[in-house]
Motif scaffolding. Sequence first.
Motif, PDB file in Angstrom:
ATOM      1  N   SER A  55     -12.815  12.447  -5.925  1.00  0.00           N
ATOM      2  CA  SER A  55     -11.384  12.765  -5.847  1.00  0.00           C
ATOM      3  C   SER A  55     -10.846  12.370  -4.481  1.00  0.00           C
ATOM      4  O   SER A  55     -11.525  11.684  -3.711  1.00  0.00           O
ATOM      5  CB  SER A  55     -11.180  14.260  -6.105  1.00  0.00           C
ATOM      6  N   GLY A  56      -9.624  12.813  -4.186  1.00  0.00           N
ATOM      7  CA  GLY A  56      -9.027  12.490  -2.904  1.00  0.00           C
ATOM      8  C   GLY A  56      -9.714  13.219  -1.750  1.00  0.00           C
ATOM      9  O   GLY A  56      -9.677  12.765  -0.611  1.00  0.00           O
TER      10      GLY A  56
ATOM     11  N   GLU B  88     -10.009   8.937  -0.611  1.00  0.00           N
ATOM     12  CA  GLU B  88      -9.440   8.740   0.722  1.00  0.00           C
ATOM     13  C   GLU B  88      -9.613   7.286   1.155  1.00  0.00           C
ATOM     14  O   GLU B  88      -8.717   6.711   1.781  1.00  0.00           O
ATOM     15  CB  GLU B  88     -10.234   9.620   1.687  1.00  0.00           C
TER      16      GLU B  88
ATOM     17  N   PHE C  80      -9.767   4.675  -0.814  1.00  0.00           N
ATOM     18  CA  PHE C  80      -8.740   3.917  -1.550  1.00  0.00           C
ATOM     19  C   PHE C  80      -7.377   4.096  -0.872  1.00  0.00           C
ATOM     20  O   PHE C  80      -6.660   3.130  -0.611  1.00  0.00           O
ATOM     21  CB  PHE C  80      -8.633   4.420  -2.994  1.00  0.00           C
TER      22      PHE C  80
ATOM     23  N   PRO D 143      -0.006   7.529  -3.775  1.00  0.00           N
ATOM     24  CA  PRO D 143      -1.425   7.356  -3.517  1.00  0.00           C
ATOM     25  C   PRO D 143      -1.872   5.932  -3.833  1.00  0.00           C
ATOM     26  O   PRO D 143      -1.477   5.360  -4.858  1.00  0.00           O
ATOM     27  CB  PRO D 143      -2.089   8.365  -4.465  1.00  0.00           C
ATOM     28  N   GLY D 144      -2.714   5.387  -2.960  1.00  0.00           N
ATOM     29  CA  GLY D 144      -3.079   3.978  -3.072  1.00  0.00           C
ATOM     30  C   GLY D 144      -4.071   3.664  -4.179  1.00  0.00           C
ATOM     31  O   GLY D 144      -4.123   2.523  -4.649  1.00  0.00           O
TER      32      GLY D 144
ATOM     33  N   VAL E  73     -10.403   9.709  -8.949  1.00  0.00           N
ATOM     34  CA  VAL E  73     -10.907   8.328  -8.906  1.00  0.00           C
ATOM     35  C   VAL E  73     -11.599   7.944 -10.219  1.00  0.00           C
ATOM     36  O   VAL E  73     -11.774   6.752 -10.506  1.00  0.00           O
ATOM     37  CB  VAL E  73     -11.841   8.139  -7.675  1.00  0.00           C
TER      38      VAL E  73
END
Length: 341
Positions: free
Chosen positions: A143-144, A171, A173, A185-186, A279
């Motif tokens: 995840s982030g 993070e 990404f 978010p990228g 992700v």
Amino acid sequence: MAPQITILAIESSCDDTSAAVICDGFVLSNLIANQDVHKAYGGVVPELASRAHQANIVPVVDQALARAGKRADEVSAVAFTQGPGLLGSLLVGTSFAKGFALARNIPLIAVNHLQAHVMSHFAMEHGKENRIPQFPFLCLLVSGGHTQLIVIRDHLVMELIGNTIDDAAGEAFDKCAKVMGLPYPGGPVIDRLASVGNPDAFRFAKPRIQGLNFSFSGLKTSFLYFLRDRVAEDPGFIGKNLNDLAASLQRTIIEILIGKLVRASRETGIREIGIAGGVSANGGLRRAATREAEKRGWNLFLPEFRYTTDNAAMIGITGYYKYLRAEFTDHSVIPVARIDT
Ligand code: KG4
Ligand code: ZN
């Protein structure tokens, strides 16, 4: 007939306000209100997130109950995300859950957000063939904020066998996307660009980390330096190579993740395998996991897209299994920003 167990679930750990209704382990509704307010800032602004949660929570809960066809007095217990997450955001969900439970005199269930991401694999839906993992089950949680390898021995018994020592995959990404001037978010943006790029165009070094742990901060730094050098030679470098940069970066992240997942499966002997967290929506990661599953005879579980990013259904499913074991919490419970698992 046994009475139904109806869980109202609340998730407010970051920038999505979500409410879900779970009945006897089946998801009846799962509403998510996204907060667009952060887009202009290139990341989540905690103060804005908690204010948006306050504005969203009542309508989101109302709609979740309405879509599920349930009245407030039919709810058996309230489950909420206790952490980890942003404290101000968690506080909104926790306070709402306490108020609801107190008003209806029903139990309160505190849920760990990370455990819930893993438990999203146990979410069942009516009118669908529900494939559920057998135990022991090995899950890559990406995840982030987290990158972990977890062995699930039972619904509520989980063992952490691998963890990131610095940044999380999400993070990596997001930060690399920011360096390329892409919006937050990228991760989903890189996923989209990568689908039409060449993953062999550029090579980035992979970290050498022992055992089942991960590291992503070196990749982020080398990506930054690589771009800085190329842009010095040609200011238009990023724009001209955006798809290939995205594809090459994504490929490197996926190779790191899949390499450790394969190793974890080999070391534990577990072939019931899943991925979870934001992700796990990544198209390249899903394809790579599917290829490994075919090669290695894994029984692979890819979550439905609606269960990859933050959602209350996963909180409700975890809450349901906690309810079955009477794992309730009292009203002195407080949200926790960091939970060391
Ligand atoms: O699980 P999640 O919604 O929130 C946390 O608990 O962190 O994960 C959010 C993360 C972000 O870093 C986002 O960029 C990433 O998941 N993400 C993706 C994709 N969709 C979301 N990363 C790569 N590819 C995607 N398609
Ligand atoms: Zn999450």
